[in-house]
Design a protein around this motif. Structure first.
Motif, PDB file in Angstrom:
ATOM      1  N   TYR A 205       0.815  -1.209   0.000  1.00  0.00           N
ATOM      2  CA  TYR A 205       0.000   0.000   0.000  1.00  0.00           C
ATOM      3  C   TYR A 205       0.846   1.257   0.000  1.00  0.00           C
ATOM      4  O   TYR A 205       1.979   1.269   0.471  1.00  0.00           O
ATOM      5  N   ASN A 206       0.265   2.320  -0.557  1.00  0.00           N
ATOM      6  CA  ASN A 206       0.881   3.632  -0.571  1.00  0.00           C
ATOM      7  C   ASN A 206      -0.191   4.668  -0.278  1.00  0.00           C
ATOM      8  O   ASN A 206      -1.103   4.866  -1.080  1.00  0.00           O
ATOM      9  N   TYR A 207      -0.097   5.294   0.903  1.00  0.00           N
ATOM     10  CA  TYR A 207      -0.998   6.386   1.270  1.00  0.00           C
ATOM     11  C   TYR A 207      -0.345   7.710   0.908  1.00  0.00           C
ATOM     12  O   TYR A 207       0.870   7.861   1.028  1.00  0.00           O
ATOM     13  N   GLN A 208      -1.165   8.660   0.504  1.00  0.00           N
ATOM     14  CA  GLN A 208      -0.702  10.028   0.323  1.00  0.00           C
ATOM     15  C   GLN A 208      -1.766  10.951   0.896  1.00  0.00           C
ATOM     16  O   GLN A 208      -2.950  10.593   0.957  1.00  0.00           O
ATOM     17  N   ILE A 209      -1.339  12.124   1.300  1.00  0.00           N
ATOM     18  CA  ILE A 209      -2.271  13.127   1.807  1.00  0.00           C
ATOM     19  C   ILE A 209      -2.180  14.359   0.922  1.00  0.00           C
ATOM     20  O   ILE A 209      -1.171  14.598   0.270  1.00  0.00           O
ATOM     21  N   GLY A 210      -3.267  15.127   0.904  1.00  0.00           N
ATOM     22  CA  GLY A 210      -3.235  16.336   0.112  1.00  0.00           C
ATOM     23  C   GLY A 210      -4.600  16.944  -0.091  1.00  0.00           C
ATOM     24  O   GLY A 210      -5.517  16.760   0.712  1.00  0.00           O
ATOM     25  N   LEU A 211      -4.715  17.650  -1.214  1.00  0.00           N
ATOM     26  CA  LEU A 211      -5.908  18.416  -1.544  1.00  0.00           C
ATOM     27  C   LEU A 211      -6.654  17.763  -2.697  1.00  0.00           C
ATOM     28  O   LEU A 211      -6.061  17.450  -3.733  1.00  0.00           O
TER      29      LEU A 211
END
Length: 129
Positions: free
Chosen positions: A69-75
């Motif tokens: 898995y690869n989580y990213q945060i942002g807009l």
């Protein structure tokens, strides 16, 4: 060893859909699954179709014995696109992180039930506990 045949794409999609409103089935392909969460509205003053949200997204790739898995945060912008970005307001970040942690626990539990592994990619966002 590969993921057992009885874990068909449809069975996995059904299992992932049961986790809540996070699965984006139209963005899923073969051994790739996409989830996201619009955790915090940036400004409720904007018209609903132009609102932007702080949130997270998850790319899940099927491997031999489970998933990476690869989580990213942002807009999530007004064009419906995710942009990687740091969240500056502590309260917004905490809300986002809370939703991510709750989802991750449900995802982990679901894959454990199926006896599949869940491994972070090298560059994934990791929430603080």
């Amino acid at each position: 060893m590969t993921v057992p045949v009885n874990y068909s794409r449809n069975k996995l999609l059904k299992s992932f859909s049961a986790l809540g409103p996070y699965l984006r089935e139209l963005k899923c392909q073969n051994n790739y699954f996409f989830f996201d969460c619009l955790a915090v509205c940036v400004s409720a003053k904007a018209a609903p179709e132009k609102r932007e949200f702080w949130g997270w997204w998850l790319e899940l790739e099927q491997q031999e014995k489970g998933f990476v898995y690869n989580y990213q945060i942002g807009l999530f912008d007004k064009h419906g696109e995710w942009l990687p970005m740091n969240i500056k307001k502590d309260a917004d970040f905490k809300q986002l992180e809370s939703t991510l942690q709750a989802f991750h626990q449900r995802l982990s539990d679901s894959l454990n039930t199926l006896q599949l592994t869940l491994t972070p990619s090298e560059n994934t966002f990791t929430p603080q506990n």
